[in-house]
Design a protein around this motif. Structure first.
Motif, PDB file in Angstrom:
ATOM      1  N   ALA A  24       0.902  -1.207   0.123  1.00 26.46           N
ATOM      2  CA  ALA A  24      -0.052   0.004  -0.082  1.00 26.46           C
ATOM      3  C   ALA A  24       0.866   1.272   0.063  1.00 26.46           C
ATOM      4  O   ALA A  24       0.381   2.295  -0.654  1.00 26.46           O
ATOM      5  N   HIS A  25       2.207   1.411   0.750  1.00 25.72           N
ATOM      6  CA  HIS A  25       2.930   2.357   0.892  1.00 25.72           C
ATOM      7  C   HIS A  25       3.592   2.637  -0.515  1.00 25.72           C
ATOM      8  O   HIS A  25       3.768   3.673  -0.991  1.00 25.72           O
ATOM      9  N   GLU A  26       4.066   1.698  -1.258  1.00 25.11           N
ATOM     10  CA  GLU A  26       4.946   1.904  -2.367  1.00 25.11           C
ATOM     11  C   GLU A  26       3.937   1.546  -3.774  1.00 25.11           C
ATOM     12  O   GLU A  26       4.642   1.863  -4.681  1.00 25.11           O
ATOM     13  N   THR A  27       2.678   1.289  -3.627  1.00 22.48           N
ATOM     14  CA  THR A  27       2.137   0.826  -4.781  1.00 22.48           C
ATOM     15  C   THR A  27       2.205  -0.419  -5.353  1.00 22.48           C
ATOM     16  O   THR A  27       1.208  -1.072  -5.755  1.00 22.48           O
ATOM     17  N   GLU A  28       3.452  -0.864  -5.561  1.00 24.81           N
ATOM     18  CA  GLU A  28       3.774  -2.124  -6.016  1.00 24.81           C
ATOM     19  C   GLU A  28       5.226  -2.390  -5.812  1.00 24.81           C
ATOM     20  O   GLU A  28       6.173  -1.779  -5.611  1.00 24.81           O
ATOM     21  N   LEU A  29       5.420  -3.961  -5.445  1.00 27.52           N
ATOM     22  CA  LEU A  29       6.538  -4.365  -4.781  1.00 27.52           C
ATOM     23  C   LEU A  29       6.832  -5.855  -5.417  1.00 27.52           C
ATOM     24  O   LEU A  29       5.813  -6.666  -5.925  1.00 27.52           O
ATOM     25  N   CYS A  30       7.898  -6.318  -5.449  1.00 28.64           N
ATOM     26  CA  CYS A  30       8.236  -7.578  -5.922  1.00 28.64           C
ATOM     27  C   CYS A  30       8.462  -8.320  -4.851  1.00 28.64           C
ATOM     28  O   CYS A  30       8.997  -7.862  -3.830  1.00 28.64           O
ATOM     29  N   VAL A  31       8.499  -9.631  -4.865  1.00 29.95           N
ATOM     30  CA  VAL A  31       8.908 -10.526  -4.075  1.00 29.95           C
ATOM     31  C   VAL A  31      10.319 -10.262  -3.447  1.00 29.95           C
ATOM     32  O   VAL A  31      10.608 -10.034  -2.351  1.00 29.95           O
ATOM     33  N   CYS A  32      11.306  -9.832  -4.155  1.00 29.14           N
ATOM     34  CA  CYS A  32      12.778  -9.919  -3.690  1.00 29.14           C
ATOM     35  C   CYS A  32      12.611  -8.520  -3.018  1.00 29.14           C
ATOM     36  O   CYS A  32      13.462  -8.411  -1.768  1.00 29.14           O
ATOM     37  N   GLU A  33      11.857  -7.539  -3.192  1.00 26.64           N
ATOM     38  CA  GLU A  33      11.833  -6.255  -2.145  1.00 26.64           C
ATOM     39  C   GLU A  33      11.128  -6.628  -0.709  1.00 26.64           C
ATOM     40  O   GLU A  33      11.730  -6.403   0.134  1.00 26.64           O
ATOM     41  N   LEU A  34      10.021  -7.537  -0.993  1.00 26.48           N
ATOM     42  CA  LEU A  34       9.518  -7.807   0.257  1.00 26.48           C
ATOM     43  C   LEU A  34      10.626  -8.766   1.222  1.00 26.48           C
ATOM     44  O   LEU A  34      10.661  -8.584   2.325  1.00 26.48           O
ATOM     45  N   ILE A  87      -4.599  -2.249   7.140  1.00 24.57           N
ATOM     46  CA  ILE A  87      -3.161  -1.515   6.927  1.00 24.57           C
ATOM     47  C   ILE A  87      -2.912  -0.382   7.713  1.00 24.57           C
ATOM     48  O   ILE A  87      -1.861  -0.145   8.216  1.00 24.57           O
ATOM     49  N   GLU A  88      -4.004   0.302   8.030  1.00 26.02           N
ATOM     50  CA  GLU A  88      -3.937   1.487   9.053  1.00 26.02           C
ATOM     51  C   GLU A  88      -3.409   1.029  10.455  1.00 26.02           C
ATOM     52  O   GLU A  88      -2.790   1.503  10.995  1.00 26.02           O
ATOM     53  N   PRO A 115       6.240   4.353  -9.802  1.00 33.16           N
ATOM     54  CA  PRO A 115       6.943   4.223  -8.566  1.00 33.16           C
ATOM     55  C   PRO A 115       6.754   5.504  -7.907  1.00 33.16           C
ATOM     56  O   PRO A 115       6.387   6.805  -8.533  1.00 33.16           O
ATOM     57  N   LYS A 116       6.889   5.383  -6.578  1.00 35.33           N
ATOM     58  CA  LYS A 116       6.573   6.688  -5.704  1.00 35.33           C
ATOM     59  C   LYS A 116       8.062   6.993  -5.302  1.00 35.33           C
ATOM     60  O   LYS A 116       8.873   6.093  -5.292  1.00 35.33           O
ATOM     61  N   GLU A 117       8.340   8.197  -5.177  1.00 32.54           N
ATOM     62  CA  GLU A 117       9.390   8.620  -4.366  1.00 32.54           C
ATOM     63  C   GLU A 117       9.803   7.951  -3.169  1.00 32.54           C
ATOM     64  O   GLU A 117       8.760   7.700  -2.311  1.00 32.54           O
TER      65      GLU A 117
END
Length: 121
Positions: A24-34, A87-88, A115-117
């Motif tokens: 939710a914070h990043e919009t989109e993430l891959c498994v490697c980032e998680l 999430i909150e 991507p978000k900043e």
């Protein structure tokens, strides 16, 4: 009733809640980032993402060798409210701040939808 129990079952696990909050914070993430942000193994993260996907809380897309996850948008209002509330709640936990801090130092894959900043959690 099955949809109801799948949704709340998926929301009942602390790791899955942490995954949802980071996505939710990043919009989109891959498994490697998680994997890096949560400091858990790739198979464990993949299993949790599969559970969230089966509960229709996240969706995935493949881009080259990466599988990227984002929050599902085509869900009933009650599901969205339950997920948003969960999430909150996670954002109030100190572990969330630690997860976000680790995520900031992860080498990001070169593929992104929007991507978000890198901002403070």
């Amino acid at each position: 009733m099955k949809n109801l129990t799948n949704t709340f079952g998926a929301l009942s696990d602390p790791i899955r809640l942490r995954i949802l909050a980071l996505i939710a914070h990043e919009t989109e993430l891959c498994v490697c980032e998680l994997v890096e942000a949560l400091e858990l193994s790739q198979p464990k993260i993949s299993r949790h993402c599969q559970s969230l996907n089966e509960a229709n809380l996240i969706k995935s897309r493949r881009q080259a060798q990466w599988v990227l996850y984002s929050l599902a948008t085509d869900i009933p209002d009650w599901t969205k409210r339950a997920m948003d509330s969960a999430i909150e709640g996670v954002k109030l936990d100190a572990q969330y701040v630690t997860d976000c801090d680790r995520l900031k130092s992860v080498d990001r894959p070169p593929v992104r939808c929007a991507p978000k900043e890198k901002e403070a959690c």
